[in-house]
Design a protein around this motif. Structure first.
Motif, PDB file in Angstrom:
ATOM      1  N   VAL A 112       5.279 -12.023   7.112  1.00 11.92           N
ATOM      2  CA  VAL A 112       4.520 -10.796   6.854  1.00 11.92           C
ATOM      3  C   VAL A 112       4.235 -10.678   5.358  1.00 11.92           C
ATOM      4  CG1 VAL A 112       4.593  -8.278   7.013  1.00 11.92           C
ATOM      5  CG2 VAL A 112       5.562  -9.664   8.853  1.00 11.92           C
ATOM      6  N   ILE A 113       2.960 -10.485   5.013  1.00  8.35           N
ATOM      7  CA  ILE A 113       2.580 -10.352   3.605  1.00  8.35           C
ATOM      8  C   ILE A 113       3.015  -8.979   3.108  1.00  8.35           C
ATOM      9  CG2 ILE A 113       0.670 -10.311   1.956  1.00  8.35           C
ATOM     10  CD1 ILE A 113      -0.832 -12.180   3.960  1.00  8.35           C
ATOM     11  N   TYR A 114       3.844  -8.990   2.077  1.00  6.69           N
ATOM     12  CA  TYR A 114       4.396  -7.766   1.487  1.00  6.69           C
ATOM     13  C   TYR A 114       3.792  -7.491   0.107  1.00  6.69           C
ATOM     14  CZ  TYR A 114       7.965  -4.658  -0.495  1.00  6.69           C
ATOM     15  OH  TYR A 114       8.612  -3.614  -1.096  1.00  6.69           O
ATOM     16  N   LYS A 115       3.631  -8.555  -0.676  1.00  6.74           N
ATOM     17  CA  LYS A 115       3.081  -8.424  -2.028  1.00  6.74           C
ATOM     18  C   LYS A 115       2.023  -9.485  -2.270  1.00  6.74           C
ATOM     19  CE  LYS A 115       6.993  -6.717  -4.766  1.00  6.74           C
ATOM     20  NZ  LYS A 115       7.836  -7.021  -5.937  1.00  6.74           N
ATOM     21  N   VAL A 116       1.039  -9.134  -3.071  1.00  3.99           N
ATOM     22  CA  VAL A 116       0.099 -10.097  -3.638  1.00  3.99           C
ATOM     23  C   VAL A 116       0.146  -9.854  -5.133  1.00  3.99           C
ATOM     24  CG1 VAL A 116      -2.291 -10.886  -3.797  1.00  3.99           C
ATOM     25  CG2 VAL A 116      -1.372 -10.161  -1.582  1.00  3.99           C
ATOM     26  N   GLY A 117       0.450 -10.897  -5.886  1.00  4.47           N
ATOM     27  CA  GLY A 117       0.716 -10.705  -7.305  1.00  4.47           C
ATOM     28  C   GLY A 117       1.987  -9.885  -7.430  1.00  4.47           C
ATOM     29  N   ASP A 118       1.946  -8.864  -8.251  1.00  2.00           N
ATOM     30  CA  ASP A 118       3.112  -7.988  -8.425  1.00  2.00           C
ATOM     31  C   ASP A 118       2.996  -6.700  -7.626  1.00  2.00           C
ATOM     32  OD1 ASP A 118       4.399  -9.720 -10.222  1.00  2.00           O
ATOM     33  OD2 ASP A 118       3.219  -8.945 -11.903  1.00  2.00           O
ATOM     34  N   ASP A 119       1.938  -6.577  -6.833  1.00  3.33           N
ATOM     35  CA  ASP A 119       1.666  -5.328  -6.140  1.00  3.33           C
ATOM     36  C   ASP A 119       2.014  -5.381  -4.657  1.00  3.33           C
ATOM     37  OD1 ASP A 119       0.591  -4.226  -8.521  1.00  3.33           O
ATOM     38  OD2 ASP A 119      -1.347  -5.159  -8.079  1.00  3.33           O
ATOM     39  N   VAL A 120       2.720  -4.370  -4.180  1.00  4.70           N
ATOM     40  CA  VAL A 120       2.948  -4.214  -2.745  1.00  4.70           C
ATOM     41  C   VAL A 120       1.600  -3.872  -2.125  1.00  4.70           C
ATOM     42  CG1 VAL A 120       4.111  -2.829  -0.980  1.00  4.70           C
ATOM     43  CG2 VAL A 120       5.329  -3.459  -3.078  1.00  4.70           C
ATOM     44  N   VAL A 121       1.242  -4.557  -1.038  1.00  8.93           N
ATOM     45  CA  VAL A 121      -0.055  -4.326  -0.407  1.00  8.93           C
ATOM     46  C   VAL A 121       0.107  -3.589   0.921  1.00  8.93           C
ATOM     47  CG1 VAL A 121      -1.274  -6.249  -1.496  1.00  8.93           C
ATOM     48  CG2 VAL A 121      -0.011  -6.648   0.603  1.00  8.93           C
ATOM     49  N   ALA A 122      -0.903  -2.807   1.248  1.00  9.79           N
ATOM     50  CA  ALA A 122      -0.916  -2.083   2.523  1.00  9.79           C
ATOM     51  C   ALA A 122      -0.996  -3.100   3.663  1.00  9.79           C
ATOM     52  CB  ALA A 122      -2.127  -1.152   2.584  1.00  9.79           C
ATOM     53  N   PRO A 123      -0.404  -2.785   4.811  1.00  7.72           N
ATOM     54  CA  PRO A 123      -0.461  -3.709   5.958  1.00  7.72           C
ATOM     55  C   PRO A 123      -1.837  -3.678   6.614  1.00  7.72           C
ATOM     56  CG  PRO A 123       0.756  -1.744   6.553  1.00  7.72           C
ATOM     57  CD  PRO A 123       0.416  -1.619   5.092  1.00  7.72           C
ATOM     58  N   ASN A 124      -2.817  -4.197   5.888  1.00  9.33           N
ATOM     59  CA  ASN A 124      -4.209  -4.131   6.291  1.00  9.33           C
ATOM     60  C   ASN A 124      -4.912  -5.382   5.779  1.00  9.33           C
ATOM     61  OD1 ASN A 124      -7.063  -3.470   5.278  1.00  9.33           O
ATOM     62  ND2 ASN A 124      -6.691  -1.818   6.747  1.00  9.33           N
ATOM     63  N   LYS A 125      -5.560  -6.113   6.662  1.00  7.19           N
ATOM     64  CA  LYS A 125      -6.201  -7.379   6.291  1.00  7.19           C
ATOM     65  C   LYS A 125      -7.209  -7.206   5.159  1.00  7.19           C
ATOM     66  CE  LYS A 125      -8.581 -11.355   8.292  1.00  7.19           C
ATOM     67  NZ  LYS A 125      -8.978 -12.023   9.536  1.00  7.19           N
ATOM     68  N   THR A 126      -8.023  -6.165   5.218  1.00  8.48           N
ATOM     69  CA  THR A 126      -9.045  -5.946   4.185  1.00  8.48           C
ATOM     70  C   THR A 126      -8.401  -5.700   2.823  1.00  8.48           C
ATOM     71  OG1 THR A 126     -10.559  -5.057   5.845  1.00  8.48           O
ATOM     72  CG2 THR A 126     -11.042  -4.538   3.537  1.00  8.48           C
ATOM     73  N   ALA A 127      -7.373  -4.863   2.785  1.00  7.77           N
ATOM     74  CA  ALA A 127      -6.679  -4.581   1.523  1.00  7.77           C
ATOM     75  C   ALA A 127      -6.033  -5.842   0.964  1.00  7.77           C
ATOM     76  CB  ALA A 127      -5.629  -3.491   1.733  1.00  7.77           C
TER      77      ALA A 127
END
Length: 144
Positions: free
Chosen positions: A64-79
């Motif tokens: 499960v993708i939790y972060k991209v870079g240093d940012d926590v990302v919303a559980p949403n493919k577009t985001a």
């Protein structure tokens, strides 16, 4: 953060970060600029392309993708895709993937927790798959 042992980390590039209730860890994986070689549903990896970048880096279906870079990302493919594009404009992108500590645990798409296989109805795991599967409690609540 610490490096995983060689058996769990054959490429030597994953770090762990313990969080939550002890059922999952965060593996940090750095993708070079270019194609990722994976498909996602919501925030869960549903397919890893054979011979692609994700496969070469050891990424697995169900993470499960939790972060991209240093940012926590919303559980949403577009985001997530927006965050990846932004990150890759600056160079390689680091992903923080949540993954179960032991086999037989799966992430519920609704409550976002890794739970043992017996917390899911059989059809949720076999027919729905990552990003769609709901634990029995969440499925029961959704049916109300």
């Amino acid at each position: 953060k610490k490096k995983l042992d060689a058996a769990l980390n054959p490429h030597g590039d994953l770090e762990t970060e313990v969080q939550g209730d002890g059922t999952d860890i965060i593996a940090v994986v750095e993708f070079p600029v270019g194609k990722l070689g994976l498909d996602i549903e919501k925030n869960a990896v549903t397919k890893v392309v054979d011979g692609g970048t994700a496969a070469d880096l050891g990424v697995q279906v169900g993470w499960v993708i939790y972060k991209v870079g240093d940012d926590v990302v919303a559980p949403n493919k577009t985001a997530i895709m927006r965050a990846v594009i932004k990150c890759m404009k600056e160079g390689p992108a680091k992903f923080g993937f949540r993954q179960p500590l032991v086999e037989g645990f799966y992430c519920c798409a609704s409550c976002d927790k890794f739970l043992a296989e017996d917390a899911f109805e059989a059809d949720q795991l076999s027919e729905q798959g990552p990003g769609k599967q709901m634990c029995s409690g969440c499925a029961e609540f959704a049916d109300m």
